[in-house]
Scaffold this active site. Structure first.
Site, PDB file in Angstrom:
ATOM      1  N   LYS A  89      70.760  10.321  -8.941  1.00 15.90           N
ATOM      2  CA  LYS A  89      71.478  11.763  -8.776  1.00 15.90           C
ATOM      3  C   LYS A  89      70.740  12.605  -7.495  1.00 15.90           C
ATOM      4  O   LYS A  89      69.802  12.071  -7.280  1.00 15.90           O
ATOM      5  CB  LYS A  89      71.744  12.665 -10.015  1.00 15.90           C
ATOM      6  CG  LYS A  89      70.037  13.059 -10.579  1.00 15.90           C
ATOM      7  CD  LYS A  89      69.376  14.344  -9.981  1.00 15.90           C
ATOM      8  CE  LYS A  89      68.066  14.528 -10.595  1.00 15.90           C
ATOM      9  NZ  LYS A  89      67.214  15.549  -9.853  1.00 15.90           N
ATOM     10  N   ALA A 144      60.851  10.370  -7.317  1.00 15.93           N
ATOM     11  CA  ALA A 144      61.510  10.768  -6.123  1.00 15.93           C
ATOM     12  C   ALA A 144      62.558  11.945  -6.102  1.00 15.93           C
ATOM     13  O   ALA A 144      63.253  12.332  -5.244  1.00 15.93           O
ATOM     14  CB  ALA A 144      62.379   9.755  -5.601  1.00 15.93           C
ATOM     15  N   ASP A 201      67.122  16.109 -17.753  1.00 18.14           N
ATOM     16  CA  ASP A 201      68.041  15.421 -17.145  1.00 18.14           C
ATOM     17  C   ASP A 201      69.059  14.670 -17.578  1.00 18.14           C
ATOM     18  O   ASP A 201      70.030  14.176 -17.220  1.00 18.14           O
ATOM     19  CB  ASP A 201      67.396  14.943 -15.867  1.00 18.14           C
ATOM     20  CG  ASP A 201      67.158  15.713 -14.412  1.00 18.14           C
ATOM     21  OD1 ASP A 201      67.451  17.028 -14.629  1.00 18.14           O
ATOM     22  OD2 ASP A 201      66.441  15.296 -13.855  1.00 18.14           O
TER      23      ASP A 201
END
Ligand code: C5P
Length: 290
Positions: free
Chosen positions: A10, A97, A136
Site C-alpha cells: 500500500k 519501507a 494497518d
C-alpha cells in the site's frame, strides 16, 4: 494440499497524524491505496494445532516473530479451529519501507485461515482480529481505496483510484515505524491540504488533483532521522515523477508517472543508483488467490 495467495503493498495518498493517545498510539486520518507490488504466500492446513511460518525476506523474521504467526495464533486463541497451518512467504515487498508488507501478509493469513479452517467469520470480525495484530491490518482485509481513522481501524470505502502508473523507490536504508512516530511533535507543520480535498478529487476521478493534494505528516520526522531521503526525493522529481511522497513512515517513496512510456527508463536508471525500483499500479483488493 497447498493454497497460493498474493498479498499487496500500500501507500498513503494522505496521512494526517493527530493527537497522541493515552495508549501511546496516534489518532490518524489517512487515505490508503493498495498497489500490485505483492508477496506470495503458500498455506498448508495441518491436522495438529501447530503453526509454522517461514519467510525468505531480508529483515523479515520466520517463526513466532512474524506477523502472520501472530495473526494465526490470535485466530486459534479466539475461534478454536480444528487444526494448524504451515505458511511459506516469498517476499517482494521491501521491509521497513512503509509499504505495509507485514500487515498485508497478516490480513491475508487471517482471511485464508477463515476459509481453510471453515470459521465463517464476517468482515467486522476479521477486521477486529486484524486490529489486534497491527494498526494497518484491518485496512488490508479488504484493501483497495479506503479512509482509515482512529488508530487505523475505523474504515470507510472511497471511490477507487483511477488506473495509473506509479514508481516506488526503496533506497538501501530503512526506517522503523515506531522511531518515526516517536519524532512526531505535538504541534505539526500546518497543512496546506486537507483530506476532504483528496476525497473530493477521488470522487471526481481527477488524478492530478489527487496527487497535488497528497500529504504525509511523517515526512518531516522521517527526513530528520534519515537525511539521505532528500537525495531519493530530488532524483524522483528530476525523473519527472509528480506528487512524490514518502510511503507511510518510509523509507520507500512513491510518485506518479505521467507517461507509462517513461517507466522503463526510470527503472533502469534507479537500479543503477543501487535502489530497488518498482513500477506499480493501483489494485482494488488487499490480497487474492493465485
Ligand atoms: O500498530 P503497529 O504495530 O503497526 O504500529 C507500529 C508503531 O507505529 C507503533 O508502535 C506506534 O509507535 C506507531 N503508531 C502510532 N499510531 C498509530 C499507528 C502506529 O503511533 N495510529
Amino acid at each position: 494440499m497447498r493454497f497460493q495467495y498474493q498479498s499487496f503493498a500500500k501507500f498513503n495518498i494522505y496521512l494526517g497524524v493527530h493527537a497522541k493517545r493515552s495508549d501511546g498510539y496516534h489518532e490518524l486520518d489517512t487515505a490508503i491505496q493498495t498497489i500490485d507490488l505483492c508477496d506470495e504466500l503458500e498455506f498448508e492446513p495441518l491436522e495438529n494445532s501447530c503453526l509454522k511460518v517461514e519467510s525468505n525476506g531480508d529483515g523479515v523474521p520466520s517463526g513466532s516473530e512474524n506477523l502472520v504467526w501472530k495473526a494465526l495464533a490470535l485466530v486459534q486463541e479466539q475461534f478454536h479451529p480444528p487444526g494448524g497451518m504451515a505458511v511459506s512467504i516469498r517476499k517482494h515487498i521491501p521491509a521497513q519501507a512503509g509499504l505495509g508488507g507485514g500487515s498485508s501478509n497478516a490480513a491475508c493469513a487471517i482471511c485464508v485461515a477463515n476459509t481453510l479452517w471453515n470459521l465463517r467469520l464476517d468482515q467486522t470480525q476479521l477486521e477486529r482480529v486484524g486490529a489486534m495484530v497491527g494498526s494497518d491490518v484491518p485496512f488490508f482485509i479488504q484493501g483497495g481505496t479506503q479512509r482509515c481513522q482512529g488508530r487505523g481501524e475505523i474504515l470507510t470505502n472511497l471511490t477507487p483510484m483511477i488506473d495509473s502508473d506509479w514508481i516506488v523507490v526503496k533506497a538501501p536504508f530503512s526506517l522503523s515505524t515506531r522511531s518515526v512516530f516517536n519524532r512526531v511533535r505535538s504541534i505539526l507543520t500546518p497543512r496546506n491540504a486537507t483530506i476532504s480535498i483528496i476525497l473530493e478529487s477521488l470522487a471526481k476521478r481527477n488524478l492530478l488533483e489527487v496527487v497535488d493534494n497528497s500529504f504525509n505528516d511523517l515526512e518531516g520526522p522521517a527526513g530528520e532521522l534519515q537525511p539521505q531521503l532528500t537525495e531519493v526525493w530530488q532524483w524522483m522529481l528530476r525523473k519527472g515523477l509528480i506528487g512524490v511522497r514518502l510511503a507511510g513512515s518510509g523509507s520507500a517513496c512513491i510518485g506518479l508517472c505521467p507517461n507509462a512510456e517513461m517507466t522503463d527508463h526510470i527503472l533502469e536508471d534507479g537500479r543503477m543508483q543501487g535502489w530497488a525500483v518498482h513500477h506499480v499500479r493501483p489494485v482494488a483488493r488487499g490480497w487474492m488467490k493465485r
